[in-house]
Every structure is written in C-alpha cells, then in structure tokens.
Design an enzyme around this catalytic site. Structure first.
Site, PDB file in Angstrom:
ATOM      1  CD  GLN A  11      21.017 -20.085  24.536  1.00  0.00           C
ATOM      2  OE1 GLN A  11      20.456 -18.901  24.517  1.00  0.00           O
ATOM      3  NE2 GLN A  11      20.130 -20.886  24.129  1.00  0.00           N
ATOM      4  CB  SER A 192      17.688 -30.763  31.459  1.00  0.00           C
ATOM      5  OG  SER A 192      16.271 -30.419  31.387  1.00  0.00           O
ATOM      6  NE  ARG A 193      23.527 -24.909  31.896  1.00  0.00           N
ATOM      7  CZ  ARG A 193      22.977 -24.215  31.788  1.00  0.00           C
ATOM      8  NH1 ARG A 193      22.209 -24.613  30.604  1.00  0.00           N
ATOM      9  NH2 ARG A 193      23.005 -23.019  31.417  1.00  0.00           N
ATOM     10  CG  LEU A 194      20.995 -34.438  32.459  1.00  0.00           C
ATOM     11  CD1 LEU A 194      19.653 -34.460  31.905  1.00  0.00           C
ATOM     12  CD2 LEU A 194      21.512 -34.550  33.114  1.00  0.00           C
TER      13      LEU A 194
END
Length: 215
Positions: A11, A192-194
């Site tokens: 997600q 982007s998981r940042l």
C-alpha cells in the site's frame, strides 16, 4: 520460503505529512490533535490499542485493550488485575501501547510505566458500564482455564439473581491502569516507504525533545 502472494501485498501512503514545525511541543497535545482527526473520521473503535507487557524475565505478550481516557497524567484502560496481563504488569511495570489507524495511515507508539488507577476512578467507570458488562467482569476468572462456556453462563445467572435488587459493586480484582509515557512516537505513512517518524522523549527540564527518525 517467501510466500510471494503475501510479499506482494503493498500500500502506497499519500494522505498526509508530519512536520517538526507543525506538531505540538508535547506528545499528549499532539496525540489529542490526532485523536480529533480520528473522531472526525468516524473510524470504528478508534480507541482500540495493542498493550504489550512482559514478565519479570522479559517474556513478552500482547493483546488489544480499549483506551478510556487520556491527559497529561497518562493513558487509562481497565482490566482484570488477576489476568495474565495483570500479573505481568505487577511483575514488570514497563509497557508499550500501539495505536494503528490505517484509514489515516497513522500509528502512535507509547512506551512508559504503568500503575493502578485510584479506586475512585475505577469505581466511577465500573458504575457507568451496562449491568451485563459489570456482571461479566465479576463472573470471568480472566485468563484461567475453565471447563466450558457453560461454567461462565452459570456464574452469570447466579450473579444476576444475587443483584436483582441492587447494582453490583466493583470487585477488588478489577480496575484501571494508567500508563505514564516516557517515549511517544508518531508515524505518518508516506510514499515509497519514506514514512515520517517523530519521537518525543523527556528533555530533562520537564519538557520534551522531538527527534526525527529514519523510516
């Protein structure tokens, strides 16, 4: 072996940001801001939180409990003092609370120490509960092995008969706990998981230090 069908579940988070310049100076005030967002979003059971505890020798366990109140004194929940978690809290007062509000792409992690709530607070909340919930708290030897559901149902019937003329009083084995935070981390999902992660820890001068953590 990796199950690729599970590993491919992803997600991308894009709903909000979390900036040091915009957050409150203290974690309880910041939690209150996010709590208002949760309430306005009309999420189901937004007060559900994971409570992680451990034994004196460090064996962990976790379960979902319900937050009932919070302020500068801490975060309040209620349970059976003689349950597994109650025994662990007596052995080791260090706990973690975790809220996950997936619809808002947010988590809050609270580390701290736990202590029993004053008796008047436990009495007030117990007396506000529906009669069925009060009887249930009295009937259940929480976490103990029982011979079957009929055991509970019979205890409930007995207690209901005993309290036809007067409301049950809070049993000594049931009441509240207050978690006093020593660390609070706010997590906001980002693309982007940042992700944004801001951590509050005591600054040594009765205030709080805010640090950004790598995602």
């Amino acid at each position: 072996m990796i199950n690729q069908k599970i590993a491919d579940l992803r997600q991308d988070y894009r709903k909000a940001t979390l900036n040091e310049k915009e957050v409150a100076t203290g974690p309880v005030e910041q939690f209150s801001r996010w709590w208002q967002d949760v309430v306005q979003s009309e999420l189901e059971e937004p007060n559900a939180m994971t409570l992680a505890s451990s034994t004196a020798d460090g064996k962990p366990s976790a379960r979902i409990v319900l937050l009932k109140s919070f302020d500068e004194n801490g975060f309040l929940f209620f349970t059976n003092y003689e349950s597994r978690k109650g025994r662990e809290l007596a052995e080791n007062p260090y706990v973690t609370l975790l809220f996950f509000w997936k619809e808002l792409e947010r988590q809050v992690r609270i580390e701290g120490t736990v202590s029993k709530a004053p008796g008047n607070i436990s009495d007030e909340y117990f007396n506000s509960r529906p009669i069925g919930s009060r009887i249930g708290a009295m009937a259940s030897p929480q976490s103990e092995v029982i011979p079957g559901r009929e055991f509970l149902e019979e205890k409930v019937k007995t207690l209901e008969a005993e309290h036809l003329q007067h409301a049950p009083e809070r049993p000594e084995h049931w009441g509240g706990y207050i978690v006093k935070p020593t660390l609070v981390e706010f997590w906001q999902g980002r693309s982007s998981r940042l992700h944004d992660r801001l951590r509050y820890t005591p600054d040594g001068a009765q205030g709080w230090k805010i640090d950004r953590l790598a995602p």
